[in-house]
Design a protein around this motif. Structure first.
Motif, PDB file in Angstrom:
ATOM      1  N   SER A   1      -7.031   6.225 -16.824  1.00 60.71           N
ATOM      2  CA  SER A   1      -6.167   6.751 -15.773  1.00 60.71           C
ATOM      3  C   SER A   1      -6.450   6.148 -14.401  1.00 60.71           C
ATOM      4  CB  SER A   1      -6.338   8.277 -15.705  1.00 60.71           C
ATOM      5  OG  SER A   1      -5.479   8.826 -14.729  1.00 60.71           O
ATOM      6  N   SER A   2      -5.371   5.656 -13.752  1.00 57.21           N
ATOM      7  CA  SER A   2      -5.406   5.147 -12.369  1.00 57.21           C
ATOM      8  C   SER A   2      -6.356   3.974 -12.186  1.00 57.21           C
ATOM      9  CB  SER A   2      -5.770   6.269 -11.387  1.00 57.21           C
ATOM     10  OG  SER A   2      -4.803   7.293 -11.416  1.00 57.21           O
ATOM     11  N   THR A   3      -6.577   3.190 -13.241  1.00 55.45           N
ATOM     12  CA  THR A   3      -7.437   2.016 -13.135  1.00 55.45           C
ATOM     13  C   THR A   3      -6.712   0.787 -13.673  1.00 55.45           C
ATOM     14  OG1 THR A   3      -8.454   2.224 -15.316  1.00 55.45           O
ATOM     15  CG2 THR A   3      -9.475   3.459 -13.512  1.00 55.45           C
ATOM     16  N   ALA A   4      -7.259  -0.387 -13.346  1.00 56.34           N
ATOM     17  CA  ALA A   4      -6.726  -1.645 -13.854  1.00 56.34           C
ATOM     18  C   ALA A   4      -7.143  -1.785 -15.309  1.00 56.34           C
ATOM     19  CB  ALA A   4      -7.237  -2.807 -13.023  1.00 56.34           C
TER      20      ALA A   4
ATOM     21  N   THR B   1       0.852  -1.181   0.000  1.00 59.93           N
ATOM     22  CA  THR B   1       0.000   0.000   0.000  1.00 59.93           C
ATOM     23  C   THR B   1       0.888   1.230   0.000  1.00 59.93           C
ATOM     24  OG1 THR B   1      -1.696  -1.174   1.254  1.00 59.93           O
ATOM     25  CG2 THR B   1      -1.832   1.238   1.201  1.00 59.93           C
ATOM     26  N   LEU B   2       0.741   2.086  -0.997  1.00 61.48           N
ATOM     27  CA  LEU B   2       1.582   3.251  -1.164  1.00 61.48           C
ATOM     28  C   LEU B   2       0.843   4.508  -0.748  1.00 61.48           C
ATOM     29  CD1 LEU B   2       3.023   2.377  -4.668  1.00 61.48           C
ATOM     30  CD2 LEU B   2       4.125   2.033  -2.471  1.00 61.48           C
ATOM     31  N   PRO B   3       1.569   5.506  -0.226  1.00 61.80           N
ATOM     32  CA  PRO B   3       0.920   6.783   0.068  1.00 61.80           C
ATOM     33  C   PRO B   3       0.516   7.479  -1.220  1.00 61.80           C
ATOM     34  CG  PRO B   3       3.292   6.972   0.295  1.00 61.80           C
ATOM     35  CD  PRO B   3       2.997   5.516   0.053  1.00 61.80           C
ATOM     36  N   PRO B   4      -0.510   8.347  -1.181  1.00 60.90           N
ATOM     37  CA  PRO B   4      -0.960   8.976  -2.415  1.00 60.90           C
ATOM     38  C   PRO B   4       0.090   9.890  -3.021  1.00 60.90           C
ATOM     39  CG  PRO B   4      -2.347   9.602  -0.537  1.00 60.90           C
ATOM     40  CD  PRO B   4      -1.250   8.742  -0.015  1.00 60.90           C
TER      41      PRO B   4
ATOM     42  N   LYS C   1      -3.683   4.015  -4.365  1.00 62.37           N
ATOM     43  CA  LYS C   1      -3.931   2.591  -4.540  1.00 62.37           C
ATOM     44  C   LYS C   1      -2.795   1.997  -5.374  1.00 62.37           C
ATOM     45  CE  LYS C   1      -7.749   3.310  -6.645  1.00 62.37           C
ATOM     46  NZ  LYS C   1      -8.998   3.039  -7.416  1.00 62.37           N
ATOM     47  N   SER C   2      -2.439   0.762  -5.080  1.00 61.19           N
ATOM     48  CA  SER C   2      -1.385   0.092  -5.830  1.00 61.19           C
ATOM     49  C   SER C   2      -1.964  -0.674  -7.003  1.00 61.19           C
ATOM     50  CB  SER C   2      -0.617  -0.881  -4.921  1.00 61.19           C
ATOM     51  OG  SER C   2       0.043  -0.189  -3.894  1.00 61.19           O
TER      52      SER C   2
ATOM     53  N   GLN D   1       7.990  -6.389  -8.256  1.00 60.40           N
ATOM     54  CA  GLN D   1       6.739  -5.858  -8.790  1.00 60.40           C
ATOM     55  C   GLN D   1       6.959  -4.437  -9.300  1.00 60.40           C
ATOM     56  OE1 GLN D   1       3.770  -7.616  -8.730  1.00 60.40           O
ATOM     57  NE2 GLN D   1       4.524  -9.342  -7.526  1.00 60.40           N
ATOM     58  N   LEU D   2       6.412  -4.143 -10.478  1.00 60.56           N
ATOM     59  CA  LEU D   2       6.342  -2.768 -10.962  1.00 60.56           C
ATOM     60  C   LEU D   2       5.007  -2.210 -10.482  1.00 60.56           C
ATOM     61  CD1 LEU D   2       7.226  -0.325 -12.621  1.00 60.56           C
ATOM     62  CD2 LEU D   2       6.305  -1.464 -14.662  1.00 60.56           C
ATOM     63  N   VAL D   3       5.067  -1.238  -9.560  1.00 60.77           N
ATOM     64  CA  VAL D   3       3.879  -0.762  -8.863  1.00 60.77           C
ATOM     65  C   VAL D   3       3.572   0.669  -9.284  1.00 60.77           C
ATOM     66  CG1 VAL D   3       2.761  -0.502  -6.615  1.00 60.77           C
ATOM     67  CG2 VAL D   3       4.583  -2.197  -6.905  1.00 60.77           C
TER      68      VAL D   3
END
Length: 243
Positions: free
Chosen positions: A117-120, A78-81, A148-149, A140-142
């Motif tokens: 943008s920003s979606t799977a 989980t990454l910070p925004p 959200k990761s 992993q390339l995150v």
């Protein structure tokens, strides 16, 4: 009375002096084998991009990712925004992240992102204003999709007749292959996938004109699939993406 320093003490003074020097903005400040300055200017901090390269970037130290896992499942980070921008505004790089871009024509300075943008969705190259931000951790390339990761997933290899493998984004980590850095170059390797060059990529337009990203299973710039362009992709850590 004259005092003579031992050789060891002299070396220690020299090394200490080099470490105490202040590096320039965006200059290298650490990494395996690095012996230059390790301090950054006021308001900047030394951010690790990979084991061999740390860089003076604006802001405080890299936020620590939170990693959770379930038995038998790959770790989830989980990454910070990242910095929130107004629609249409050029993104600002968050500490500890990199933009990723191609550096050859016809995709010179096109930046990695999600098609939506920003979606799977499919991994594509796009304009600087839409550039996403990334870390490579644990193979992993995150992508940091507004906190959200999203994880880069490579299409399954099924046989020697394949020339390329498409890359997409998923909320679930990849369970095959591993991404890594070589300097600022993005690599992908899977021992079960025969491939002459781990840094070889392809960009192939889809029916809607999106520049879809693929793993190139052939040698770079040889027998390129029709309609595709050979590329290598690289980290860019300037404060904003450039054309």
């Amino acid at each position: 009375m004259i005092t003579y320093l031992s050789l060891a003490a002299s070396v220690a003074l020299l090394v200490g002096g080099a470490s105490a020097q202040t590096q320039s903005q965006y200059g290298q400040c650490g990494g395996i084998g690095w012996s230059g300055p390790t301090l950054c200017p006021s308001g900047w901090s030394c951010q690790k991009l990979n084991d061999y390269y740390s860089q003076c970037l604006p802001g405080s130290a890299t936020p620590t990712p939170t990693t959770t896992s379930n038995p038998g499942s790959p770790p989830v980070t989980t990454l910070p925004p990242t910095t929130t921008n107004n629609p249409g505004a050029t993104p600002t790089l968050a500490p500890g992240y990199s933009f990723i871009r191609a550096v050859e024509d016809p995709n010179f300075h096109k930046y990695l992102r999600s098609e939506v943008s920003s979606t799977a969705s499919d991994a594509v190259l796009g304009e600087p204003v839409d550039a996403a931000q990334f870390q490579i951790t644990g193979g992993q390339l995150v992508q940091n999709a507004n906190g959200k990761s999203l994880y880069a997933i490579v299409e399954a290899y099924t046989g020697a007749d394949q020339k390329k493998l498409q890359v997409t984004w998923s909320a679930t980590p990849s369970t095959s292959g591993a991404f890594s850095w070589s300097g600022d170059t993005v690599l992908w390797h899977d021992p079960n996938v025969p491939r002459p060059q781990d840094n070889a990529w392809l960009v192939c337009p889809d029916a809607d004109g999106n520049r879809d990203l693929y793993i190139n299973l052939g040698p770079y710039s040889y027998q390129t699939p029709a309609g595709c362009a050979d590329e290598t992709i690289h980290a860019y850590t300037g404060s904003t993406p450039t054309d």
